[in-house]
Design a protein around this motif. Structure first.
Motif, short mmCIF file in Angstrom:
data_model
loop_
_atom_site.label_atom_id
_atom_site.label_comp_id
_atom_site.label_asym_id
_atom_site.label_seq_id
_atom_site.Cartn_x
_atom_site.Cartn_y
_atom_site.Cartn_z
N LEU A 75 1.07 -1.19 -0.16
CA LEU A 75 -0.05 0.22 0.05
C LEU A 75 1.11 1.16 0.10
O LEU A 75 1.92 1.67 0.87
N SER A 76 0.87 1.88 -1.16
CA SER A 76 1.46 3.79 -1.32
C SER A 76 0.69 4.76 -0.25
O SER A 76 -0.14 5.13 -0.60
N GLN A 77 0.94 5.14 0.96
CA GLN A 77 0.48 6.20 1.51
C GLN A 77 0.14 6.97 0.38
O GLN A 77 -0.66 8.11 0.92
N GLY A 78 1.02 8.14 -0.19
CA GLY A 78 1.43 8.80 -0.68
C GLY A 78 0.44 8.79 -2.17
O GLY A 78 -0.86 10.06 -1.86
N HIS A 79 0.60 7.84 -3.16
CA HIS A 79 -0.55 7.47 -3.34
C HIS A 79 -2.13 7.19 -3.71
O HIS A 79 -2.90 7.82 -3.91
N SER A 80 -2.83 6.57 -2.22
CA SER A 80 -3.28 6.69 -1.55
C SER A 80 -3.98 7.80 -1.46
O SER A 80 -5.84 8.63 -1.46
N ASP A 81 -2.75 9.04 -0.96
CA ASP A 81 -3.88 10.54 -0.52
C ASP A 81 -3.82 10.96 -1.79
O ASP A 81 -5.45 11.56 -2.04
N ALA A 82 -3.28 10.79 -2.68
CA ALA A 82 -3.87 11.03 -4.20
C ALA A 82 -5.00 11.11 -4.52
O ALA A 82 -6.19 11.49 -5.27
N VAL A 83 -5.39 9.45 -4.48
CA VAL A 83 -6.51 9.11 -5.14
C VAL A 83 -8.09 9.75 -3.96
O VAL A 83 -9.20 10.27 -5.22
N ARG A 84 -7.67 10.02 -2.73
CA ARG A 84 -8.77 10.44 -2.01
C ARG A 84 -8.94 12.14 -2.19
O ARG A 84 -10.04 12.28 -2.09
N ARG A 85 -7.94 12.76 -2.93
CA ARG A 85 -8.68 14.18 -3.59
C ARG A 85 -8.58 14.07 -4.56
O ARG A 85 -9.45 15.36 -5.13
N VAL A 86 -9.01 13.44 -5.31
CA VAL A 86 -9.98 13.33 -6.58
C VAL A 86 -12.12 13.48 -6.50
O VAL A 86 -12.07 12.91 -5.63
N PRO A 87 -11.71 14.33 -7.33
CA PRO A 87 -13.01 14.89 -7.06
C PRO A 87 -14.57 13.87 -6.91
O PRO A 87 -14.30 12.85 -8.20
N GLY A 88 -14.96 13.06 -6.05
CA GLY A 88 -16.27 12.15 -6.32
C GLY A 88 -16.05 11.37 -5.32
O GLY A 88 -16.67 10.02 -5.24
N ILE A 90 -7.78 9.61 -12.46
CA ILE A 90 -7.83 8.85 -12.09
C ILE A 90 -5.93 7.61 -12.63
O ILE A 90 -4.75 8.59 -12.73
N VAL A 91 -6.60 7.48 -13.36
CA VAL A 91 -5.36 6.93 -14.52
C VAL A 91 -4.64 7.91 -15.47
O VAL A 91 -3.83 7.39 -16.10
N THR A 92 -4.92 9.15 -15.55
CA THR A 92 -4.76 9.52 -16.29
C THR A 92 -4.02 11.32 -15.64
O THR A 92 -3.37 12.07 -15.98
N MET A 93 -3.68 11.10 -13.66
CA MET A 93 -3.58 11.36 -13.06
C MET A 93 -1.91 11.70 -13.69
O MET A 93 -1.53 10.81 -13.46
N PRO A 94 -0.93 13.14 -13.69
CA PRO A 94 0.33 12.64 -14.05
C PRO A 94 0.76 13.18 -12.88
O PRO A 94 0.88 13.14 -11.75
N HIS A 95 2.18 11.36 -13.04
CA HIS A 95 2.98 12.39 -12.03
C HIS A 95 2.73 10.85 -11.53
O HIS A 95 3.59 10.02 -10.12
N TYR A 96 1.79 10.69 -11.02
CA TYR A 96 0.88 9.33 -10.24
C TYR A 96 0.85 8.06 -11.25
O TYR A 96 1.07 7.17 -10.78
N PHE A 97 -0.24 8.41 -12.24
CA PHE A 97 -0.81 7.31 -12.13
C PHE A 97 -1.10 6.84 -14.87
O PHE A 97 -1.42 6.39 -14.72
N ASP A 98 -0.77 8.37 -14.99
CA ASP A 98 -0.48 8.52 -16.23
C ASP A 98 0.09 7.36 -17.18
O ASP A 98 -0.07 7.24 -18.13
N GLU A 99 1.83 6.75 -16.12
CA GLU A 99 2.32 6.19 -16.63
C GLU A 99 2.71 4.47 -16.60
O GLU A 99 3.33 4.01 -17.08
N TYR A 100 1.04 4.29 -15.50
CA TYR A 100 1.04 2.94 -15.30
C TYR A 100 -0.24 2.14 -15.20
O TYR A 100 -0.93 3.03 -16.14
N ASP A 101 -0.14 1.07 -16.03
CA ASP A 101 -1.60 0.00 -16.53
C ASP A 101 -2.07 0.37 -14.52
O ASP A 101 -1.46 -0.31 -14.03
N THR A 102 -2.99 1.04 -14.72
CA THR A 102 -3.81 1.32 -13.78
C THR A 102 -4.99 0.84 -13.47
O THR A 102 -5.57 0.56 -14.58
N THR A 103 -5.30 -0.23 -12.78
CA THR A 103 -7.05 -0.61 -11.73
C THR A 103 -7.22 0.17 -11.19
O THR A 103 -6.92 0.38 -10.22
#
Length: 328
Positions: A154-167, A220-233
């Motif tokens: 579990l990544s704490q930094g990336h988890s924080d990033a997804v929690r900031r997404v509207p919705g 989420i999947v298009t978020m720069p620096h966090y997810f856009d360079e990865y295959d994200t489910t």
């Protein structure tokens, strides 16, 4: 025990609580105080009788603490606290913003040197133990390539990033090494791997009422620096499922050095961690390095230091003679 190392804890989140637990397993250490920005009476120490103070009290306790372990965050807390407290105490911290380590080192080094204090920065498993293994790999196999994989965890930094997404009402994110890439590296073939080929990301999201799931997924999947360079489910779950299945903080990873000592002979060196609790393990590393910091200070080695400056024997409670007899 005579001559126990007196430890103070600055900050009492997950890391601070882990340091408490680690000190209890080291008989040559004594926890002399927890320092917090919260109301001290709201803190419940693991051991009854452990004193809790306001962070504002630290300046008046310089003669009561041998090493102060800084348990604040790298983004906002440590850049300010590190230099300020290194002027007053011998310190250990887990600053982990890799790109900013050189400037943080310089900011801590100056006040520590002037005040004859020892400040060990960026201690943990990455940076920290993984850093040592990267350096060892390069030194031992100069003709080679180094690969670092993080997870499964579990990544704490990336988890924080997804929690900031509207919705998004709540959520967590896991970093997963791509097993095919790991096996390629272990084969000594020295593959050239892209970011996407090395790791994938998996999110578990609780939606806010009325939120558009597809819009959240796209954000989420298009978020720069966090997810856009990865295959994200992105998986959508209930709040109950999140509480039941995703409260632990496991993590880990691998450092692999693949190289050749001759044209005919390939060599692979691997160091790996599998952790049930990322903060508790990081705390245990901090406590071992607090012992080393105390010893370095007694030797007159002042200023900022990193794990590259610490001999392994300084981490152990055993004497040099015991280490030679028992572990060499």
């Amino acid at each position: 025990m005579a001559d126990q190392i007196r430890i103070g804890i600055a900050g009492h989140g997950n890391l601070g609580r882990g340091v408490e637990a680690a000190i209890s397993k080291n008989p040559d250490m004594k926890l002399v105080g927890i320092y917090t920005r919260r109301a001290p009476e709201t803190i419940s120490p693991l051991q009854t009788g452990t004193p809790v103070f306001s962070m504002a009290d630290l300046a008046g306790h310089t003669d009561q603490i041998d090493v102060l372990i800084l348990c604040g965050g790298s983004k906002d807390d440590l850049p300010k606290q590190g230099p300020e407290l290194a002027a007053l105490f011998n310190t250990v911290d887990s600053f982990d913003t890799h790109a900013r380590i050189p400037e943080y080192f310089a900011a801590v080094d100056a006040p520590a040197l002037v005040n004859r204090k020892t400040a060990l920065i960026s201690v943990g498993w990455d940076p920290g133990l993984f850093s040592i293994n990267r350096a060892m790999g390069e030194a031992l196999l100069p003709d080679g390539a180094t690969y670092t994989f993080w997870g499964d965890g579990l990544s704490q930094g990336h988890s924080d990033a997804v929690r900031r997404v509207p919705g998004v009402a709540d959520g967590v994110q896991y970093t997963r090494p791509v097993q095919q890439a790991v096996e390629q590296v272990r084969s000594a073939s020295r593959p050239v791997l892209t970011t996407r080929e090395k790791h994938r990301r998996e999110c578990f999201i609780v939606l806010q009422e009325g939120a558009d799931a597809e819009a959240v997924r796209t954000a989420i999947v298009t978020m720069p620096h966090y997810f856009d360079e990865y295959d994200t489910t992105v998986n959508f779950i209930t709040a109950d499922e999140l509480r039941r299945d995703h409260q632990a903080m496991p993590h880990g990873g691998f450092v692999i050095r693949s190289g050749n000592t001759s044209a005919a002979n390939a060599q692979v060196v691997e160091y790996s961690l599998k952790l049930d609790s990322n903060p508790e393990f990081t705390s245990s590393v901090l406590v071992a390095y607090a012992r080393a910091t105390h010893r370095l200070q007694q030797m007159g080695q002042y200023g900022a230091k990193t794990v590259f400056d610490v001999a392994p024997g300084l981490l152990s409670p055993k004497s040099a003679a015991e280490l030679r007899a028992e572990l060499l």
